[in-house]
Design a protein around this motif. Structure first.
Motif, PDB file in Angstrom:
ATOM      1  N   LYS A 165      37.844 -16.273  46.671  1.00  0.00           N
ATOM      2  CA  LYS A 165      37.790 -15.055  47.462  1.00  0.00           C
ATOM      3  C   LYS A 165      36.549 -14.248  47.084  1.00  0.00           C
ATOM      4  O   LYS A 165      36.096 -14.277  45.934  1.00  0.00           O
ATOM      5  CB  LYS A 165      39.034 -14.206  47.212  1.00  0.00           C
ATOM      6  CG  LYS A 165      40.341 -14.856  47.616  1.00  0.00           C
ATOM      7  CD  LYS A 165      41.504 -13.956  47.238  1.00  0.00           C
ATOM      8  CE  LYS A 165      42.838 -14.594  47.608  1.00  0.00           C
ATOM      9  NZ  LYS A 165      43.992 -13.744  47.206  1.00  0.00           N
ATOM     10  N   PRO A 166      35.966 -13.507  48.031  1.00  0.00           N
ATOM     11  CA  PRO A 166      34.874 -12.584  47.690  1.00  0.00           C
ATOM     12  C   PRO A 166      35.339 -11.614  46.616  1.00  0.00           C
ATOM     13  O   PRO A 166      36.472 -11.118  46.665  1.00  0.00           O
ATOM     14  CB  PRO A 166      34.583 -11.868  49.011  1.00  0.00           C
ATOM     15  CG  PRO A 166      35.049 -12.826  50.068  1.00  0.00           C
ATOM     16  CD  PRO A 166      36.252 -13.507  49.481  1.00  0.00           C
ATOM     17  N   GLN A 167      34.490 -11.339  45.637  1.00  0.00           N
ATOM     18  CA  GLN A 167      34.922 -10.560  44.469  1.00  0.00           C
ATOM     19  C   GLN A 167      34.657  -9.070  44.587  1.00  0.00           C
ATOM     20  O   GLN A 167      34.997  -8.310  43.675  1.00  0.00           O
ATOM     21  CB  GLN A 167      34.265 -11.127  43.213  1.00  0.00           C
ATOM     22  CG  GLN A 167      34.512 -12.618  43.012  1.00  0.00           C
ATOM     23  CD  GLN A 167      34.555 -13.011  41.567  1.00  0.00           C
ATOM     24  OE1 GLN A 167      35.602 -13.332  41.017  1.00  0.00           O
ATOM     25  NE2 GLN A 167      33.403 -12.997  40.929  1.00  0.00           N
ATOM     26  N   ASP A 168      34.071  -8.646  45.701  1.00  0.00           N
ATOM     27  CA  ASP A 168      33.825  -7.215  45.887  1.00  0.00           C
ATOM     28  C   ASP A 168      35.138  -6.445  45.802  1.00  0.00           C
ATOM     29  O   ASP A 168      36.118  -6.781  46.469  1.00  0.00           O
ATOM     30  CB  ASP A 168      33.171  -6.954  47.245  1.00  0.00           C
ATOM     31  CG  ASP A 168      31.791  -7.570  47.352  1.00  0.00           C
ATOM     32  OD1 ASP A 168      31.233  -7.924  46.307  1.00  0.00           O
ATOM     33  OD2 ASP A 168      31.278  -7.699  48.479  1.00  0.00           O
ATOM     34  N   GLY A 169      35.159  -5.407  44.998  1.00  0.00           N
ATOM     35  CA  GLY A 169      36.345  -4.568  44.884  1.00  0.00           C
ATOM     36  C   GLY A 169      37.348  -5.042  43.854  1.00  0.00           C
ATOM     37  O   GLY A 169      38.309  -4.329  43.558  1.00  0.00           O
ATOM     38  N   MET A 170      37.154  -6.235  43.291  1.00  0.00           N
ATOM     39  CA  MET A 170      38.083  -6.742  42.275  1.00  0.00           C
ATOM     40  C   MET A 170      37.756  -6.149  40.910  1.00  0.00           C
ATOM     41  O   MET A 170      36.600  -5.883  40.582  1.00  0.00           O
ATOM     42  CB  MET A 170      37.987  -8.267  42.165  1.00  0.00           C
ATOM     43  CG  MET A 170      38.572  -9.038  43.318  1.00  0.00           C
ATOM     44  SD  MET A 170      38.547 -10.823  42.929  1.00  0.00           S
ATOM     45  CE  MET A 170      39.239 -11.473  44.462  1.00  0.00           C
ATOM     46  N   GLY A 171      38.796  -5.958  40.113  1.00  0.00           N
ATOM     47  CA  GLY A 171      38.602  -5.570  38.725  1.00  0.00           C
ATOM     48  C   GLY A 171      38.161  -6.769  37.897  1.00  0.00           C
ATOM     49  O   GLY A 171      38.122  -7.903  38.384  1.00  0.00           O
ATOM     50  N   VAL A 172      37.845  -6.526  36.628  1.00  0.00           N
ATOM     51  CA  VAL A 172      37.325  -7.584  35.767  1.00  0.00           C
ATOM     52  C   VAL A 172      38.311  -8.738  35.620  1.00  0.00           C
ATOM     53  O   VAL A 172      37.954  -9.911  35.803  1.00  0.00           O
ATOM     54  CB  VAL A 172      36.957  -7.015  34.379  1.00  0.00           C
ATOM     55  CG1 VAL A 172      36.548  -8.141  33.439  1.00  0.00           C
ATOM     56  CG2 VAL A 172      35.834  -6.001  34.503  1.00  0.00           C
ATOM     57  N   ASP A 173      39.566  -8.429  35.301  1.00  0.00           N
ATOM     58  CA  ASP A 173      40.555  -9.490  35.101  1.00  0.00           C
ATOM     59  C   ASP A 173      40.751 -10.311  36.367  1.00  0.00           C
ATOM     60  O   ASP A 173      40.861 -11.542  36.310  1.00  0.00           O
ATOM     61  CB  ASP A 173      41.897  -8.895  34.659  1.00  0.00           C
ATOM     62  CG  ASP A 173      41.836  -8.304  33.254  1.00  0.00           C
ATOM     63  OD1 ASP A 173      40.886  -8.659  32.513  1.00  0.00           O
ATOM     64  OD2 ASP A 173      42.710  -7.493  32.909  1.00  0.00           O
ATOM     65  N   ALA A 174      40.785  -9.646  37.510  1.00  0.00           N
ATOM     66  CA  ALA A 174      40.961 -10.346  38.783  1.00  0.00           C
ATOM     67  C   ALA A 174      39.778 -11.252  39.078  1.00  0.00           C
ATOM     68  O   ALA A 174      39.935 -12.359  39.613  1.00  0.00           O
ATOM     69  CB  ALA A 174      41.163  -9.344  39.916  1.00  0.00           C
ATOM     70  N   ARG A 175      38.582 -10.813  38.733  1.00  0.00           N
ATOM     71  CA  ARG A 175      37.394 -11.639  38.938  1.00  0.00           C
ATOM     72  C   ARG A 175      37.468 -12.922  38.119  1.00  0.00           C
ATOM     73  O   ARG A 175      37.132 -14.013  38.607  1.00  0.00           O
ATOM     74  CB  ARG A 175      36.133 -10.846  38.568  1.00  0.00           C
ATOM     75  CG  ARG A 175      35.755  -9.765  39.574  1.00  0.00           C
ATOM     76  CD  ARG A 175      34.607  -8.914  39.048  1.00  0.00           C
ATOM     77  NE  ARG A 175      34.214  -7.891  40.007  1.00  0.00           N
ATOM     78  CZ  ARG A 175      33.221  -8.000  40.877  1.00  0.00           C
ATOM     79  NH1 ARG A 175      32.513  -9.117  40.901  1.00  0.00           N
ATOM     80  NH2 ARG A 175      32.929  -7.022  41.707  1.00  0.00           N
ATOM     81  N   TYR A 176      37.894 -12.793  36.876  1.00  0.00           N
ATOM     82  CA  TYR A 176      37.997 -13.986  36.025  1.00  0.00           C
ATOM     83  C   TYR A 176      39.069 -14.940  36.529  1.00  0.00           C
ATOM     84  O   TYR A 176      38.874 -16.162  36.530  1.00  0.00           O
ATOM     85  CB  TYR A 176      38.258 -13.576  34.575  1.00  0.00           C
ATOM     86  CG  TYR A 176      36.994 -13.265  33.807  1.00  0.00           C
ATOM     87  CD1 TYR A 176      36.403 -14.224  32.991  1.00  0.00           C
ATOM     88  CD2 TYR A 176      36.365 -12.026  33.915  1.00  0.00           C
ATOM     89  CE1 TYR A 176      35.244 -13.957  32.283  1.00  0.00           C
ATOM     90  CE2 TYR A 176      35.201 -11.745  33.230  1.00  0.00           C
ATOM     91  CZ  TYR A 176      34.638 -12.713  32.409  1.00  0.00           C
ATOM     92  OH  TYR A 176      33.476 -12.446  31.732  1.00  0.00           O
ATOM     93  N   ARG A 177      40.201 -14.386  36.962  1.00  0.00           N
ATOM     94  CA  ARG A 177      41.261 -15.258  37.512  1.00  0.00           C
ATOM     95  C   ARG A 177      40.791 -15.934  38.791  1.00  0.00           C
ATOM     96  O   ARG A 177      41.140 -17.092  39.065  1.00  0.00           O
ATOM     97  CB  ARG A 177      42.532 -14.439  37.785  1.00  0.00           C
ATOM     98  CG  ARG A 177      43.286 -14.001  36.537  1.00  0.00           C
ATOM     99  CD  ARG A 177      44.680 -13.490  36.895  1.00  0.00           C
ATOM    100  NE  ARG A 177      44.637 -12.357  37.819  1.00  0.00           N
ATOM    101  CZ  ARG A 177      44.570 -11.082  37.433  1.00  0.00           C
ATOM    102  NH1 ARG A 177      44.521 -10.785  36.134  1.00  0.00           N
ATOM    103  NH2 ARG A 177      44.553 -10.104  38.320  1.00  0.00           N
ATOM    104  N   ASN A 178      39.999 -15.226  39.575  1.00  0.00           N
ATOM    105  CA  ASN A 178      39.563 -15.740  40.868  1.00  0.00           C
ATOM    106  C   ASN A 178      38.705 -16.997  40.735  1.00  0.00           C
ATOM    107  O   ASN A 178      38.779 -17.901  41.574  1.00  0.00           O
ATOM    108  CB  ASN A 178      38.777 -14.646  41.602  1.00  0.00           C
ATOM    109  CG  ASN A 178      38.452 -15.010  43.031  1.00  0.00           C
ATOM    110  OD1 ASN A 178      39.288 -15.512  43.774  1.00  0.00           O
ATOM    111  ND2 ASN A 178      37.215 -14.748  43.436  1.00  0.00           N
TER     112      ASN A 178
END
Length: 238
Positions: A165-178
Motif C-alpha cells: 500500500k502507498p505509505q503516505d499518512g502511515m505511522g512508523v510501525d505501520a510503514r514497517y509492517r507494510n
C-alpha cells in the motif's frame, strides 16, 4: 549543430521556465530554494543536525530510536521546497529529464561512502507500478551514479514480491509492517551480492522502512557491508 539548436531552443531551468547557461542547470532562484545537505548531518541517514560536527559520527533522533541495518547513509537534499519538487517530479510527474542532474547530486553526496568495490543496488518497484510509471526512478538514479563514479551496479538484484500500500499518512510501525518481507533477493542471480559492499539507492527516505527491508534482503544475499544513498531525506518521521 548544438549551438544552433541552443539558439532556437535555449536551455531552461530544470524546475521552471527561466533561461540558464546549460542543460539540466537550475536558475538562481531555484538553486537558492534547493535545500542541499551540506552541513552537519546524521551519519546514518543524512538528515540535518543542529550545530557543528566535532569529528565524531552523530545520529539523528530517528536513527537513535530505530536500529538501522546499514552502516552509513547520505542524502543529497532535504525533502522540502525545491527538493520536494524534484522528488515528486521523478516519482509521479514523469520527469525523467531530472535524472541526470539529480544523479550528479547523489554522486556528490555519496562521495565519502562510495569505494571502488561498491556495487549500487536500487530499491525495487513492484512490476505493476513499474508498468504504470514506465521506469524505476531509483534505478535511473543508480545508472547515473554508476557512470559518474565508475562503479558496478545490479539493477535486478532485489525483487518486490507484493504491491504494498502507498505509505503516505502511515505511522512508523505501520510503514514497517507494510513492507515486511516484501523485498527479497532475486533467485536468478545467485552469488551476485556475496561478499560485496552494497550501496542502496532510493529517491526519498521517510521512516526508513523500505530501505530496511531492502538492506535485510541484501544481507540475506550475502552482502558484507551495506550503506544507503538517497536523493532526499524527510526531516522527521510522521
Amino acid at each position: 549543430m548544438q549551438r544552433a539548436l541552443g539558439m532556437i531552443y535555449p536551455d531552461q531551468c530544470a524546475l521552471c521556465s527561466e533561461l540558464v547557461d546549460g542543460q539540466g542547470a537550475l536558475c538562481g532562484a531555484c538553486w537558492r530554494d534547493m535545500p542541499f545537505q551540506t552541513g552537519h548531518s546524521c551519519d546514518l541517514c543524512g538528515a540535518d543536525l543542529v550545530g557543528e560536527t566535532d569529528g565524531v559520527s552523530d545520529h539523528c533522533d530517528d536513527c537513535i530510536a530505530i536500529p538501522r541495518p546499514w552502516s552509513k547513509g547520505r542524502a543529497a537534499v532535504s525533502y522540502r521546497d525545491a527538493g520536494r519538487r524534484v522528488v515528486l517530479g521523478l516519482k509521479h510527474g514523469d520527469r525523467s529529464d531530472l535524472v541526470p542532474v539529480a544523479g550528479r547530486w547523489l554522486a556528490r553526496a555519496g562521495s565519502d561512502i562510495l569505494s571502488n568495490d561498491t556495487i549500487l543496488v536500487p530499491v525495487p518497484l513492484h512490476w505493476s507500478r513499474l508498468l504504470r510509471r514506465r521506469y524505476n526512478q531509483s534505478a535511473e538514479l543508480a545508472k547515473v551514479v554508476a557512470k559518474l563514479c565508475d562503479l558496478d551496479m545490479a539493477l535486478d538484484a532485489l525483487i518486490r514480491t507484493s504491491r504494498t500500500k502507498p505509505q503516505d499518512g502511515m505511522g512508523v510501525d505501520a510503514r514497517y509492517r507494510n513492507v515486511e518481507e516484501s523485498i527479497v533477493p532475486a533467485t536468478n542471480r545467485p552469488g551476485l551480492l556475496e561478499g560485496r559492499s552494497v550501496c542502496l539507492i532510493d529517491d526519498v527516505m521517510t521512516s526508513g522502512a523500505t530501505l530496511s527491508a531492502s538492506a535485510h534482503a541484501c544481507s540475506a544475499a550475502g552482502a558484507s557491508q551495506i550503506s544507503v544513498l538517497v536523493l532526499a531525506r524527510v526531516a522527521k518521521t510522521p
